[in-house]
Design a protein around this motif. Structure first.
Motif, PDB file in Angstrom:
ATOM      1  N   GLY A  72      18.103 -23.231 -24.049  1.00 11.71           N
ATOM      2  CA  GLY A  72      16.849 -22.656 -23.645  1.00 11.71           C
ATOM      3  C   GLY A  72      15.600 -23.312 -24.140  1.00 11.71           C
ATOM      4  N   LEU A  73      15.580 -23.539 -25.327  1.00 20.68           N
ATOM      5  CA  LEU A  73      14.433 -24.465 -26.041  1.00 20.68           C
ATOM      6  C   LEU A  73      14.139 -25.916 -25.452  1.00 20.68           C
ATOM      7  N   VAL A  74      15.186 -26.620 -25.042  1.00 17.32           N
ATOM      8  CA  VAL A  74      15.010 -27.825 -24.160  1.00 17.32           C
ATOM      9  C   VAL A  74      14.481 -27.505 -22.794  1.00 17.32           C
ATOM     10  N   VAL A  75      14.893 -26.619 -22.177  1.00 19.93           N
ATOM     11  CA  VAL A  75      14.376 -26.223 -20.911  1.00 19.93           C
ATOM     12  C   VAL A  75      12.819 -25.646 -20.998  1.00 19.93           C
ATOM     13  N   ARG A  76      12.598 -24.722 -21.775  1.00 18.01           N
ATOM     14  CA  ARG A  76      11.406 -24.294 -21.981  1.00 18.01           C
ATOM     15  C   ARG A  76      10.432 -25.454 -22.256  1.00 18.01           C
ATOM     16  N   ASP A  77      10.501 -26.446 -23.023  1.00 16.54           N
ATOM     17  CA  ASP A  77       9.704 -27.415 -23.391  1.00 16.54           C
ATOM     18  C   ASP A  77       9.663 -28.499 -22.634  1.00 16.54           C
ATOM     19  N   GLN A  78      10.746 -29.015 -22.035  1.00 20.57           N
ATOM     20  CA  GLN A  78      10.866 -30.226 -21.196  1.00 20.57           C
ATOM     21  C   GLN A  78      10.816 -30.078 -19.634  1.00 20.57           C
ATOM     22  N   GLN A  79      11.317 -28.917 -19.300  1.00 26.76           N
ATOM     23  CA  GLN A  79      11.312 -28.332 -17.593  1.00 26.76           C
ATOM     24  C   GLN A  79      10.729 -27.191 -17.599  1.00 26.76           C
ATOM     25  N   PRO A  80       9.749 -26.894 -17.897  1.00 29.07           N
ATOM     26  CA  PRO A  80       9.378 -25.515 -17.822  1.00 29.07           C
ATOM     27  C   PRO A  80       9.229 -24.702 -16.650  1.00 29.07           C
ATOM     28  N   ASP A  81       9.055 -25.527 -15.561  1.00 24.61           N
ATOM     29  CA  ASP A  81       9.018 -24.933 -14.046  1.00 24.61           C
ATOM     30  C   ASP A  81      10.482 -24.421 -13.882  1.00 24.61           C
TER      31      ASP A  81
END
Length: 202
Positions: A72-81
């Motif tokens: 979840g952190l990876v997506v939140r920070d690297q692919q926020p869309d």
């Protein structure tokens, strides 16, 4: 005026699912909020005094919820869309499907189904730097706001644990009203310390 607040989450918790689904539905419908989605590990929160923290164990990603939180952190920070979709889907995998979110194959499928490269996200989630970030964000909530569970709303200097008993079920207006009511209490009623119904609604 834009409302700014944070909300803690762990994909293991059904009440975190309820609150986060309300916020996701409202944001997707255009709610004027600036929300920081902040991880809090229930596995770490339940470590008995004197035992090793989950972050320093031989297999930290084998602990309940840790790999999902890191993803979840990876997506939140690297692919926020893609974060809101992934966030909702990770909760759904655990609570609607009853899937084992410690299983990498499950997580990869869920992430791929919302348009991400699931295996690549999980590879990045296992990066020691991401685990360190997860630890730091968890610890900051504990140290700065005495967070002890999910979902906790944090607005200004006030942090309040809140359980919403329903889900938005596609009703963005209801979701928005529900969260606005919570925020009005968090921000506007600092002398209210505890308000708890004695029985569960039917």
């Amino acid at each position: 005026m834009t409302r700014r607040f944070a909300l803690t989450f762990d994909y293991l918790c059904p009440f975190a699912r309820n609150a986060n689904e309300h916020i996701v539905a409202a944001l997707e419908a255009g709610a004027d909020w600036d929300v920081t989605f902040t991880p809090y590990s229930l596995a770490q929160g339940h470590v008995p005094e004197g035992d090793a923290d989950v972050w320093v164990r031989d297999e930290p990603f084998a602990e309940s919820g840790i790999l999902a939180l890191a993803a979840g952190l990876v997506v939140r920070d690297q692919q926020p869309d893609r974060f809101l979709a992934a966030h909702r889907a990770l909760f759904a995998a655990r609570h609607d499907e009853g899937a084992d979110i410690k299983d990498e194959a499950v997580l990869a499928r869920v992430l791929t189904d919302v348009g991400l490269d699931g295996p690549a996200v999980l590879d990045e989630a296992r990066n020691p730097a991401v685990l360190k970030q997860l630890q730091q964000e968890h610890d900051a909530g504990v140290e700065d706001h005495e967070v002890w569970g999910v979902p906790t709303f944090i607005a200004g200097e006030r942090a309040v644990f809140v359980r919403l008993m329903d889900r938005p079920d596609g009703d963005a207006a209801h979701a928005t009203r529900s969260i606005e009511r919570v925020l009005d209490l968090v921000e506007g009623f600092p002398t209210l310390h505890e308000f708890k119904q004695t029985d569960l609604p039917m």
